[in-house]
Design a protein around this motif. Sequence first.
Motif, mmCIF file in Angstrom:
data_model
loop_
_atom_site.group_PDB
_atom_site.id
_atom_site.type_symbol
_atom_site.label_atom_id
_atom_site.label_comp_id
_atom_site.label_asym_id
_atom_site.label_seq_id
_atom_site.Cartn_x
_atom_site.Cartn_y
_atom_site.Cartn_z
ATOM 1 N N VAL A 43 0.724 -1.397 0.093
ATOM 2 C CA VAL A 43 0.003 0.040 0.101
ATOM 3 C C VAL A 43 0.806 1.201 -0.035
ATOM 4 N N TYR A 44 2.001 1.221 0.344
ATOM 5 C CA TYR A 44 2.983 2.303 0.393
ATOM 6 C C TYR A 44 3.911 2.491 -0.942
ATOM 7 N N GLN A 45 3.562 1.916 -1.972
ATOM 8 C CA GLN A 45 4.434 1.736 -3.222
ATOM 9 C C GLN A 45 4.707 2.951 -3.804
ATOM 10 N N GLU A 46 3.944 4.295 -3.502
ATOM 11 C CA GLU A 46 4.046 5.387 -4.021
ATOM 12 C C GLU A 46 5.088 6.355 -3.078
ATOM 13 N N ASN A 47 5.166 5.703 -1.819
ATOM 14 C CA ASN A 47 5.730 6.393 -0.747
ATOM 15 C C ASN A 47 7.335 5.763 -0.724
ATOM 16 N N VAL A 48 8.212 6.569 -1.657
ATOM 17 C CA VAL A 48 9.578 5.965 -1.383
ATOM 18 C C VAL A 48 10.435 7.341 -1.520
ATOM 19 N N TYR A 49 11.163 7.628 -0.346
ATOM 20 C CA TYR A 49 11.888 8.947 -0.262
ATOM 21 C C TYR A 49 13.259 8.995 -0.598
ATOM 22 N N VAL A 50 13.939 7.744 -0.884
ATOM 23 C CA VAL A 50 15.630 7.826 -0.968
ATOM 24 C C VAL A 50 15.676 7.276 -2.449
ATOM 25 N N PRO A 51 16.683 7.866 -3.134
ATOM 26 C CA PRO A 51 17.154 7.789 -4.471
ATOM 27 C C PRO A 51 17.681 6.455 -4.600
ATOM 28 N N GLU A 52 18.127 5.936 -3.683
ATOM 29 C CA GLU A 52 18.964 4.752 -3.787
ATOM 30 C C GLU A 52 17.837 3.271 -4.113
ATOM 31 N N LYS A 53 16.597 3.759 -3.418
ATOM 32 C CA LYS A 53 15.570 2.405 -3.346
ATOM 33 C C LYS A 53 14.557 2.610 -4.528
ATOM 34 N N THR A 54 14.098 1.694 -4.986
ATOM 35 C CA THR A 54 12.743 1.835 -5.749
ATOM 36 C C THR A 54 11.816 0.776 -5.507
ATOM 37 N N PHE A 55 10.519 1.014 -5.490
ATOM 38 C CA PHE A 55 9.688 0.187 -5.302
ATOM 39 C C PHE A 55 9.473 -1.178 -6.524
ATOM 40 N N HIS A 56 9.561 -2.340 -5.981
ATOM 41 C CA HIS A 56 9.064 -3.184 -7.026
ATOM 42 C C HIS A 56 7.892 -4.140 -6.548
ATOM 43 N N SER A 57 6.981 -4.209 -7.186
ATOM 44 C CA SER A 57 6.055 -5.241 -6.832
ATOM 45 C C SER A 57 6.507 -6.746 -6.813
ATOM 46 N N PHE A 58 5.957 -7.525 -5.965
ATOM 47 C CA PHE A 58 6.277 -9.032 -5.710
ATOM 48 C C PHE A 58 5.583 -9.579 -6.909
ATOM 49 N N LYS A 59 4.579 -9.032 -7.653
ATOM 50 C CA LYS A 59 4.353 -9.876 -9.065
ATOM 51 C C LYS A 59 5.272 -9.547 -10.044
ATOM 52 N N LYS A 60 5.931 -8.415 -10.055
ATOM 53 C CA LYS A 60 6.933 -8.131 -11.169
ATOM 54 C C LYS A 60 8.217 -9.054 -10.770
ATOM 55 N N ILE A 61 8.480 -8.960 -9.485
ATOM 56 C CA ILE A 61 9.836 -9.996 -9.287
ATOM 57 C C ILE A 61 9.581 -11.339 -9.494
ATOM 58 N N SER A 62 8.219 -11.868 -9.004
ATOM 59 C CA SER A 62 8.087 -13.270 -9.618
ATOM 60 C C SER A 62 7.935 -13.399 -10.869
#
Lengths: 528, 528
Positions: A306-325
């Motif tokens: 639910v916090y997929q849009e809330n990332v505040y540091v440039p070195e991290k990116t959100f990846h969904s588990f579906k995409k990873i799978s």
Amino acid sequence: MRKFVSNTASRKLGLLRHLAAASHSRFLSSTPVLDLLSSMPSANPPAAPPLSLDTINPKVLKCEYAVRGEIVTLAQRLQQELLAKPGSHPFDEILYCNIGNPQSLSQLPITFFREVLALCDHPAILDKSETQGLFSADAIERAWQILDQIPGRATGAYSHSQGIKGLRDTIAAGIEARDGFPADPNDIFLTDGASPAVHMMMQLLIRSEKDGILCPIPQYPLYSASIALHGGTLVPYYLDEATGWGLEVSELKKQLDAAKSNGITVRALVVINPGNPTGQVLAEENQRGIVEFCKKEGLVLLADEVYQENVYVPEKTFHSFKKISRSMGYGEKDISLVSFQSVSKGYHGECGKRGGYMEVTGFSPDVMEQIYKVASVNLCSNISGQILASLVMSPPKVGDESYESYCAEKDGILSSLARRAKALEDAFDNLEGVSCNKAEGAMYLFPRIHLPQKAIKAAEALKTAPDAFYCHRLLNATGIVVVPGSGFGQVPGTWHFRCTILPQEDKIPAIVSRLTDFHKGFMDEFRD
Amino acid sequence: MRKFVSNTASRKLGLLRHLAAASHSRFLSSTPVLDLLSSMPSANPPAAPPLSLDTINPKVLKCEYAVRGEIVTLAQRLQQELLAKPGSHPFDEILYCNIGNPQSLSQLPITFFREVLALCDHPAILDKSETQGLFSADAIERAWQILDQIPGRATGAYSHSQGIKGLRDTIAAGIEARDGFPADPNDIFLTDGASPAVHMMMQLLIRSEKDGILCPIPQYPLYSASIALHGGTLVPYYLDEATGWGLEVSELKKQLDAAKSNGITVRALVVINPGNPTGQVLAEENQRGIVEFCKKEGLVLLADEVYQENVYVPEKTFHSFKKISRSMGYGEKDISLVSFQSVSKGYHGECGKRGGYMEVTGFSPDVMEQIYKVASVNLCSNISGQILASLVMSPPKVGDESYESYCAEKDGILSSLARRAKALEDAFDNLEGVSCNKAEGAMYLFPRIHLPQKAIKAAEALKTAPDAFYCHRLLNATGIVVVPGSGFGQVPGTWHFRCTILPQEDKIPAIVSRLTDFHKGFMDEFRD
């Protein structure tokens, strides 16, 4: 009238008073008073109330929900006291940092989203000339598009149990654009926020207390609460505070084996990414290990994203588990995965709209039918929330009239949240005996407090957890509401609290100063 | 690349296709393809999916929900076929008479309600000049009033777990005006429609299959479904079709005693008034008997009063069970009573808004705290639904700009519903072997069909209930969707179906004629 000289006389006199007061009311018109009285039992002893704490469902008793627990009740009382008697406390407002509720702390909604919602609520104005002056052209166009997706344009009708098909198409397209892998609208269940979706999955998975769900500790208490309500067992795995709340697959395996040896059938793994209350954002490599673990152990992966849009540091990116799978080559038949999403979080923070969805993949058609059936019992989620969920997954695009203002609003909120996270993190980190990991994402900081023995003893004397003792003192001294770490779970003997990063930016310096003063005083009072 | 010559080659080739298609996408940018591949297991045998019908919660399997069951799935399929191939069936539209969903059958929303909702969704337009031209003055005023009741005017924030206090005040005042007895806003829990409220009470009451809930038969399947999901036992009491679906206290007592002798602890009595699917409106005298019974037997009275605005016959009036209890002199300490209300029903029929509330009276403070806790786990109900619940309980008043148009809309809908109920009732009653009680209230008719033995045998041969057999044939022949009586429960050996009274008035003659033709053909085919 002899009957009135009975041991129930006083109750009946009460009745007579009611009758006198209501003698002209509608309900008495067809019922003579004496008939009414004669139908009463003459001397029924007052029965005990049918429900007490001893006779309600013990699962309800067992369930806890700290985010709105005792400390919030105290805060509400203090707020009422401040209202009734200004100056009665050493602060003049209550600052609710207990809950991720951005708009309660003056964050404004995204204009485009609200325009579309208003137009869908009252489509009768869509073709009026004044509407052009009040609403942006793309909001009007989007409202028409959405209405065309709803059978009969009826925003007041129950929808399909999974949500309006056209909106699910939009959401599936949004997921595809995000992940680069296909998404099927038939896998999407629109829900009133993410919470009912989590309940639905727990209901499906848990048969008895012998069924376990692996959950992070610290965790968001929706999980412990829903597992308790559905009568299962929470199997904890500990996030490693020393490595920024790292999630180690070896720890998952250790806890799984321990649970198994205790006769627990572990059915699913909950991962919250970005983390709540811990704010970490998982690395891809780590996520791949988690997927592999679930596949190998035959666990359903419940991904709270639910916090997929809330990332505040440039070195991290959100990846969904579906995409990873999917990027690992695992398809529908390889892994059972549920991704939870909500309109309450992100940059929009539309908590009150209660919109959200779950994307359910890798379940057999007959199990999907059962999920559909459970969704059907509650008919459907609210249509405004459904519409908003589609907007969140398909915001204005380059060239749309609202695009620039939308980006400005979104970026303004996200960059401010990043600054606020940093400011509060630094403030906590500077306090004596406090250490605080970064909020890489989500909306929270979860600082650790090394409480002096004297404070721990004082808490014990009051039969309260030491972190709850600290949080109560903080609230009483400053009006700042944070949630004790014990409400989320923590390594035994460590103490934390969760504080949102949501207070408005111009208030942060005052909050930091109040916090610092309080903490100094607290440590001075209890220093060993 | 040797690895590709393995038994998982085809899956990996699928992966390669994905990688090729997505090679410029964001997720690959930081992850070399070979690394990704090397992290894959080389020959993991595909594990069985973690969930199957044998391993899900058996309570979920047991739960049934006929209103959206098999027949609706068939209807949706036929609708798709009609869309893909017009003329493929002997009708050109599907007529959903299976569910009380007025706006799906072209009923328009009440203008005033939608004006207020739109303004609360997008308060930024409230003080613009164009707004005066688009919205009625009292809607603008009401929107301001409501915003003033919401802390920070934030319609996008989570509210108090029970709902916004100011809205609960308005609802309590509406209940007082309706009943002539006090109502306490602290007893009101706003919910996403009535269904989650019913679930919440079942969750509180049911500890195991040894706990029973007395439910009418026929009943609205939300009750059987929620009792099944929470693992309790439905204790049936039969409504008497011969006396217009009469509810006899002697029948309640008989079933209660039978349950007790089977080791069931009966905890609550569900009464649906006006009745669903049966449409009867209880007489006051009858309600008093029911209250007395609950008091005497120590049962919680769960009063489903969602059709309180839907009464169509002059000789009947709706009385809430709270008003009846209070008029008997029974107060908070005498009877535990929950009244369910919804914005989905009434003349407004705002199903998609998912608004509703329960008024919970006569519970001890510590039990109320537990209900509050369970409500808190889901945070709050959607704010638009909360606002609408307050509007329904406090519509425009004499002198308000919208008053006349509001009354015209409301009366137009209710009088049309009364005419539709009568027309369909007469039509059913005229069919061979069909008898149909009046719809005094609610939105349904529940005609009894005396099916010929030959039809019953044909159904048995297909392993389906005879009334389901009839309803399927009806759907396939006419496009009319009704729900078999077996989904609601009925006296064994009798057969019914539920049909809403909601089709638009100008369609009724055609429906009656299609129904009549079908029925005649059916009887001719199966007459013994």
